[in-house]
Design an enzyme around this catalytic site. Sequence first.
Site, PDB file in Angstrom:
ATOM      1  N   ASN A  34       0.865  -1.181   0.000  1.00  0.00           N
ATOM      2  CA  ASN A  34       0.000   0.000   0.000  1.00  0.00           C
ATOM      3  C   ASN A  34       0.900   1.228   0.000  1.00  0.00           C
ATOM      4  O   ASN A  34       1.467   1.586   1.024  1.00  0.00           O
ATOM      5  CB  ASN A  34      -0.889  -0.035   1.260  1.00  0.00           C
ATOM      6  CG  ASN A  34      -1.758   1.205   1.376  1.00  0.00           C
ATOM      7  OD1 ASN A  34      -1.852   1.999   0.432  1.00  0.00           O
ATOM      8  ND2 ASN A  34      -2.394   1.378   2.529  1.00  0.00           N
ATOM      9  N   TRP A  35       1.011   1.854  -1.161  1.00  0.00           N
ATOM     10  CA  TRP A  35       1.948   2.978  -1.290  1.00  0.00           C
ATOM     11  C   TRP A  35       1.379   4.292  -0.754  1.00  0.00           C
ATOM     12  O   TRP A  35       2.082   5.287  -0.717  1.00  0.00           O
ATOM     13  CB  TRP A  35       2.368   3.147  -2.754  1.00  0.00           C
ATOM     14  CG  TRP A  35       3.358   2.103  -3.203  1.00  0.00           C
ATOM     15  CD1 TRP A  35       4.018   1.195  -2.414  1.00  0.00           C
ATOM     16  CD2 TRP A  35       3.810   1.873  -4.544  1.00  0.00           C
ATOM     17  NE1 TRP A  35       4.860   0.421  -3.190  1.00  0.00           N
ATOM     18  CE2 TRP A  35       4.751   0.812  -4.497  1.00  0.00           C
ATOM     19  CE3 TRP A  35       3.515   2.456  -5.776  1.00  0.00           C
ATOM     20  CZ2 TRP A  35       5.391   0.331  -5.645  1.00  0.00           C
ATOM     21  CZ3 TRP A  35       4.151   1.981  -6.912  1.00  0.00           C
ATOM     22  CH2 TRP A  35       5.076   0.929  -6.850  1.00  0.00           C
ATOM     23  N   LYS A  36       0.113   4.296  -0.407  1.00  0.00           N
ATOM     24  CA  LYS A  36      -0.517   5.514   0.125  1.00  0.00           C
ATOM     25  C   LYS A  36      -0.200   6.710  -0.794  1.00  0.00           C
ATOM     26  O   LYS A  36      -0.150   6.540  -1.999  1.00  0.00           O
ATOM     27  CB  LYS A  36      -0.062   5.736   1.566  1.00  0.00           C
ATOM     28  CG  LYS A  36      -0.259   4.470   2.412  1.00  0.00           C
ATOM     29  CD  LYS A  36      -0.064   4.671   3.879  1.00  0.00           C
ATOM     30  CE  LYS A  36      -0.295   3.357   4.607  1.00  0.00           C
ATOM     31  NZ  LYS A  36      -0.281   3.476   6.048  1.00  0.00           N
ATOM     32  N   HIS A  63      -9.734   1.455   4.313  1.00  0.00           N
ATOM     33  CA  HIS A  63      -8.497   1.599   5.091  1.00  0.00           C
ATOM     34  C   HIS A  63      -8.746   2.566   6.245  1.00  0.00           C
ATOM     35  O   HIS A  63      -9.507   3.522   6.108  1.00  0.00           O
ATOM     36  CB  HIS A  63      -7.369   2.116   4.191  1.00  0.00           C
ATOM     37  CG  HIS A  63      -6.040   2.085   4.866  1.00  0.00           C
ATOM     38  ND1 HIS A  63      -5.646   3.063   5.748  1.00  0.00           N
ATOM     39  CD2 HIS A  63      -5.038   1.182   4.812  1.00  0.00           C
ATOM     40  CE1 HIS A  63      -4.437   2.751   6.204  1.00  0.00           C
ATOM     41  NE2 HIS A  63      -4.042   1.620   5.648  1.00  0.00           N
ATOM     42  N   GLU A  66      -7.107   4.920   7.425  1.00  0.00           N
ATOM     43  CA  GLU A  66      -6.858   6.337   7.115  1.00  0.00           C
ATOM     44  C   GLU A  66      -8.045   6.946   6.386  1.00  0.00           C
ATOM     45  O   GLU A  66      -8.369   8.121   6.577  1.00  0.00           O
ATOM     46  CB  GLU A  66      -5.555   6.464   6.294  1.00  0.00           C
ATOM     47  CG  GLU A  66      -4.330   6.236   7.175  1.00  0.00           C
ATOM     48  CD  GLU A  66      -3.117   5.664   6.454  1.00  0.00           C
ATOM     49  OE1 GLU A  66      -3.066   5.701   5.216  1.00  0.00           O
ATOM     50  OE2 GLU A  66      -2.217   5.161   7.159  1.00  0.00           O
ATOM     51  N   GLU A  73      -6.261  -4.845  10.232  1.00  0.00           N
ATOM     52  CA  GLU A  73      -5.256  -3.820  10.486  1.00  0.00           C
ATOM     53  C   GLU A  73      -5.586  -3.085  11.779  1.00  0.00           C
ATOM     54  O   GLU A  73      -6.361  -2.108  11.759  1.00  0.00           O
ATOM     55  CB  GLU A  73      -5.229  -2.815   9.328  1.00  0.00           C
ATOM     56  CG  GLU A  73      -4.795  -3.408   8.011  1.00  0.00           C
ATOM     57  CD  GLU A  73      -4.097  -2.378   7.147  1.00  0.00           C
ATOM     58  OE1 GLU A  73      -2.955  -2.609   6.768  1.00  0.00           O
ATOM     59  OE2 GLU A  73      -4.686  -1.318   6.884  1.00  0.00           O
ATOM     60  N   GLY A  88       1.776   2.275  10.797  1.00  0.00           N
ATOM     61  CA  GLY A  88       2.751   3.355  10.691  1.00  0.00           C
ATOM     62  C   GLY A  88       3.405   3.734  12.007  1.00  0.00           C
ATOM     63  O   GLY A  88       4.044   4.774  12.114  1.00  0.00           O
ATOM     64  N   SER A 129       2.676  -2.131  10.454  1.00  0.00           N
ATOM     65  CA  SER A 129       4.114  -2.218  10.759  1.00  0.00           C
ATOM     66  C   SER A 129       4.727  -3.574  10.408  1.00  0.00           C
ATOM     67  O   SER A 129       5.582  -4.086  11.138  1.00  0.00           O
ATOM     68  CB  SER A 129       4.371  -1.862  12.234  1.00  0.00           C
ATOM     69  OG  SER A 129       3.999  -0.513  12.473  1.00  0.00           O
ATOM     70  N   GLY A 159       2.619  -1.102   4.332  1.00  0.00           N
ATOM     71  CA  GLY A 159       2.734   0.314   3.995  1.00  0.00           C
ATOM     72  C   GLY A 159       4.189   0.719   3.858  1.00  0.00           C
ATOM     73  O   GLY A 159       4.833   0.464   2.843  1.00  0.00           O
ATOM     74  N   GLY A 160       4.731   1.323   4.911  1.00  0.00           N
ATOM     75  CA  GLY A 160       6.079   1.899   4.879  1.00  0.00           C
ATOM     76  C   GLY A 160       7.145   0.979   4.298  1.00  0.00           C
ATOM     77  O   GLY A 160       7.955   1.421   3.464  1.00  0.00           O
TER      78      GLY A 160
HETATM   79  P1  PGA Z   1       2.395   0.334   7.701  1.00  0.00           P
HETATM   80  O1  PGA Z   1       0.978   0.570   6.980  1.00  0.00           O
HETATM   81  O2  PGA Z   1       2.945  -0.967   7.155  1.00  0.00           O
HETATM   82  O3  PGA Z   1       3.238   1.519   7.317  1.00  0.00           O
HETATM   83  O4  PGA Z   1       2.132   0.244   9.153  1.00  0.00           O
HETATM   84  C1  PGA Z   1       0.106  -0.502   6.758  1.00  0.00           C
HETATM   85  C2  PGA Z   1      -1.163  -0.005   6.112  1.00  0.00           C
HETATM   86  O5  PGA Z   1      -1.577   1.131   6.394  1.00  0.00           O
HETATM   87  O6  PGA Z   1      -1.774  -0.723   5.307  1.00  0.00           O
END
Ligand code: PGA
Length: 258
Positions: free
Chosen positions: A10-12, A96, A98, A168, A174, A214, A235-236
């Site tokens: 997930n590159w956001k 998601h 966010e 999640e 994050g 994470s 994500g990250g």
């Molecule tokens: P993260 O994000 O791996 O940076 O914690 C995961 C996500 O939001 O899908």
Amino acid sequence: MPKLPFICANWKMYKTVGEAVQYVAAFRGLVRDLDGVEIVLAPAFTALHAAAEAARGSNIGIAAQDLHWEREGAYTGEVSGAMAREAGASYAIIGHSERRTLFADTDATVNRKIAAAFAAGLGPIACIGETLDQRERQETFDVLDRQIKLGFDGLTGDQIGRMVIAYEPVWAIGTGQNATPAQAAAAHGHIRRRLRQWFGEEAAGRCRIIYGGSVKPDNIRDLASQPDVDGALVGGASLDVRSFLEIVKAAAGGGAAI
Ligand code: PGA
């Protein structure tokens, strides 16, 4: 047949068109021989088509990060499932945290978006999970129940079987603080039980339940080896080719030094 682990980046709101294409060009050769894992990248909408073109003919799939529930209309700033599909997506991340906390997604809109994804021929990757407050109040399973009940209302067992559900925990996204393998196993087991109860044995068995929050090269093995954990949403650690490659390889069961 055992399910293939599903690993989605997930590159956001990261990576321009140029950066996305460069990533895919470097990544596709490195994963060419990995057949024990399904690999998906979710770029921003602007880079969706270019990333899909760069991934063409490879074993890398593309996901949108969201969609609108209507096929088209006067919805400034929105993108429909049909548009994302035509641009090259085969999946769509939906709900998601966010989007739920910052952009007003609710269980009701998640429900409409999942139906829209299926209507557009996209596989939904539906996100659920509790906040830290909710976990501390011991409400985790209630929150998951509500998100499943309302978010997946009206779906058929067949659709549930074709879905990816991302567990999640919001406090793990994050933050560098991943759920422990035992916490993930408990939540995934609960989700699977509810799917079995509400949508049937076959749906529950076929649905892939992936963990997000994470995920890193050094914790993916412990998380992905838990019962009922069928992959990861990353994500990250997916933004860098080498670190995402390590995660993908570990999930594929290779895990060899890179
Ligand atoms: P993260 O994000 O791996 O940076 O914690 C995961 C996500 O939001 O899908």
